[in-house]
Write a protein that holds these residues in place. Structure first.
Motif, PDB file in Angstrom:
ATOM      1  N   GLU A  31       0.842  -1.194   0.000  1.00 13.88           N
ATOM      2  CA  GLU A  31       0.000   0.000   0.000  1.00 13.88           C
ATOM      3  C   GLU A  31       0.877   1.244   0.000  1.00 13.88           C
ATOM      4  N   PRO A  32       0.762   2.098  -1.023  1.00 11.03           N
ATOM      5  CA  PRO A  32       1.622   3.280  -1.106  1.00 11.03           C
ATOM      6  C   PRO A  32       1.274   4.332  -0.051  1.00 11.03           C
ATOM      7  N   VAL A  33       2.289   4.802   0.631  1.00 10.47           N
ATOM      8  CA  VAL A  33       2.169   5.931   1.546  1.00 10.47           C
ATOM      9  C   VAL A  33       3.111   7.014   1.025  1.00 10.47           C
ATOM     10  N   ALA A  34       2.549   8.134   0.587  1.00 11.24           N
ATOM     11  CA  ALA A  34       3.341   9.194  -0.038  1.00 11.24           C
ATOM     12  C   ALA A  34       3.852  10.173   1.005  1.00 11.24           C
ATOM     13  N   VAL A  35       5.046  10.706   0.771  1.00 15.78           N
ATOM     14  CA  VAL A  35       5.645  11.706   1.651  1.00 15.78           C
ATOM     15  C   VAL A  35       5.913  12.958   0.829  1.00 15.78           C
ATOM     16  N   ALA A  36       5.144  14.020   1.085  1.00 15.48           N
ATOM     17  CA  ALA A  36       5.267  15.269   0.343  1.00 15.48           C
ATOM     18  C   ALA A  36       5.796  16.356   1.276  1.00 15.48           C
ATOM     19  N   LEU A  37       6.828  17.045   0.835  1.00 17.97           N
ATOM     20  CA  LEU A  37       7.498  18.030   1.688  1.00 17.97           C
ATOM     21  C   LEU A  37       7.559  19.392   0.999  1.00 17.97           C
ATOM     22  N   GLY A  38       7.570  20.449   1.807  1.00 16.34           N
ATOM     23  CA  GLY A  38       7.792  21.782   1.285  1.00 16.34           C
ATOM     24  C   GLY A  38       6.531  22.504   0.878  1.00 16.34           C
ATOM     25  N   ASN A  39       6.718  23.646   0.224  1.00 14.64           N
ATOM     26  CA  ASN A  39       5.603  24.493  -0.178  1.00 14.64           C
ATOM     27  C   ASN A  39       4.639  23.751  -1.102  1.00 14.64           C
ATOM     28  N   GLY A  40       3.362  23.772  -0.760  1.00 12.47           N
ATOM     29  CA  GLY A  40       2.350  23.109  -1.582  1.00 12.47           C
ATOM     30  C   GLY A  40       2.199  21.629  -1.319  1.00 12.47           C
ATOM     31  N   ALA A  41       2.853  21.110  -0.280  1.00 10.24           N
ATOM     32  CA  ALA A  41       2.807  19.667  -0.012  1.00 10.24           C
ATOM     33  C   ALA A  41       1.378  19.155   0.137  1.00 10.24           C
ATOM     34  N   ALA A  42       0.549  19.894   0.857  1.00 11.88           N
ATOM     35  CA  ALA A  42      -0.833  19.449   1.076  1.00 11.88           C
ATOM     36  C   ALA A  42      -1.633  19.427  -0.223  1.00 11.88           C
ATOM     37  N   ASP A  43      -1.235  20.256  -1.196  1.00  7.97           N
ATOM     38  CA  ASP A  43      -1.963  20.332  -2.465  1.00  7.97           C
ATOM     39  C   ASP A  43      -1.715  19.116  -3.365  1.00  7.97           C
ATOM     40  N   THR A  44      -0.758  18.277  -2.977  1.00  5.21           N
ATOM     41  CA  THR A  44      -0.461  17.087  -3.789  1.00  5.21           C
ATOM     42  C   THR A  44      -1.442  15.956  -3.530  1.00  5.21           C
ATOM     43  N   ALA A  45      -2.226  16.049  -2.459  1.00  8.92           N
ATOM     44  CA  ALA A  45      -3.019  14.910  -1.987  1.00  8.92           C
ATOM     45  C   ALA A  45      -3.982  14.375  -3.034  1.00  8.92           C
ATOM     46  N   ALA A  46      -4.680  15.256  -3.748  1.00 14.78           N
ATOM     47  CA  ALA A  46      -5.695  14.801  -4.707  1.00 14.78           C
ATOM     48  C   ALA A  46      -5.069  13.947  -5.809  1.00 14.78           C
ATOM     49  N   ALA A  47      -3.966  14.415  -6.388  1.00 13.51           N
ATOM     50  CA  ALA A  47      -3.308  13.665  -7.465  1.00 13.51           C
ATOM     51  C   ALA A  47      -2.737  12.347  -6.948  1.00 13.51           C
ATOM     52  N   LEU A  48      -2.177  12.380  -5.741  1.00 14.32           N
ATOM     53  CA  LEU A  48      -1.588  11.171  -5.177  1.00 14.32           C
ATOM     54  C   LEU A  48      -2.666  10.137  -4.855  1.00 14.32           C
TER      55      LEU A  48
END
Length: 320
Positions: A31-48
């Protein structure tokens, strides 16, 4: 099912294609768990989430933008400690490989770089790599610790697989080395309107046979008709005909597109090392004995100044 950490490469919340490919590979392992860091990290959630991430761990802090690499390693280690994953997948960029190597040292694990495929094995993930200037294909697995694997762009398809994508804040404590190297300035790269060379699905490259910087317009025209990136051989770059940033080869960039078109390139081992893992290879060369023809799926023996413009015109005609 085991969780697989995926390091997210994004620009202000816009997820780059290699990360979406990693999610495809991660789903083969768990099960993939993504780690997004830095400016705009929260905005990646939909695509991920659309591409299979069951969870998205996010963190933002000035350190990610103001300092090099180490703050990101601190954060990825925090994610590792929180999740206890079965593997960690990272895009195989220059920065990605440094992050992966530093993380592997910290957690006492092995690291595999520049994989072109990852599959589940009885004793853990098995990575496929091209070795010895792409003369051999190897399959490897990490025998100690949690595998940390960097994967080259275009190694897997981007597949939609909607998942929960639950966003969770990641608590990160930065170590004393995090602020050791400060970014003092950034200069945006001038956009050509073409895809990034290492991520492009199609690459059109020119070599010594182009015979001058002014003639690269022929290569660019074909690339633009196909929506492709432009590459160059070392000979063309050394002659000053095209920028070093576009060099494909052992001392340049390594590419693995769906389609690679080599025009006026003889096929020296230095160049082959950078493009031999391309899915389909087409060569155009007037020398029927050129080594490049030993490698290609399709070869055209002819003068590129005759062949390439005709190919460009045919592509444009078929596009309407």
């Amino acid at each position: 099912m085991a969780e697989i950490l995926v390091y997210v490469d994004h620009v202000d919340g816009a997820v780059r294609k290699p990360t979406l490919e990693l999610l495809t590979l991660a789903r083969r392992l768990g099960e993939p768990v993504a780690v997004a860091l830095g400016n705009g990290a929260a905005d990646t959630a939909a695509a991920l989430a659309e591409h299979g991430a069951v969870k998205v761990l996010t963190a933002d802090a000035p350190e990610f933008a103001e300092y090099l690499v180490v703050p990101k390693v601190d954060a990825l280690q925090a994610a590792y400690d929180a999740v206890s994953p079965a593997a960690v997948l990272v895009p195989s960029s220059a920065e990605g490989k440094e992050i992966a190597a530093r993380l592997a040292v910290r957690i006492g694990s092995g690291v595999i770089t520049d994989a072109v495929d990852v599959e589940a094995g009885d004793e853990g993930p098995v990575a496929t790599q091209a070795a010895f200037a792409a003369s051999f294909t190897t399959k490897s697995r990490v025998s100690k610790g949690t595998p940390v694997i960097t994967v080259k762009p275009n190694s897997a398809p981007v597949e939609a697989a909607p998942a929960a994508g639950a966003v969770e804040a990641l608590a990160v404590s930065f170590g004393p080395l995090a602020t050791g190297t400060k970014v003092t300035a950034r200069t945006p790269r001038e956009s050509t309107g073409r895809p990034e060379l290492t991520e492009a699905a199609i690459v059109v490259s020119g070599g010594r046979g182009v015979n001058g910087a002014e003639n690269f317009a022929i290569i660019e025209a074909l690339a633009d008709s196909l929506g492709a990136a432009v590459g160059a051989s070392r000979a063309a770059v050394d002659a000053g005909w095209y920028p070093h940033s576009n060099q494909v080869g052992q001392t340049g960039k390594s590419v693995s597109p769906q389609l690679y078109i080599a025009s006026g390139i003889s096929g020296a081992i230095q160049h082959r090392a950078g493009m031999q893992t391309s899915k389909t290879i087409v060569a155009i060369n007037k020398d029927a004995e050129a080594p490049i023809f030993d490698l290609v799926d399709y070869g055209v023996v002819g003068d590129l100044f005759d062949v390439v413009p005709q190919l460009t015109a045919e592509v444009q005609a078929r596009k309407g």
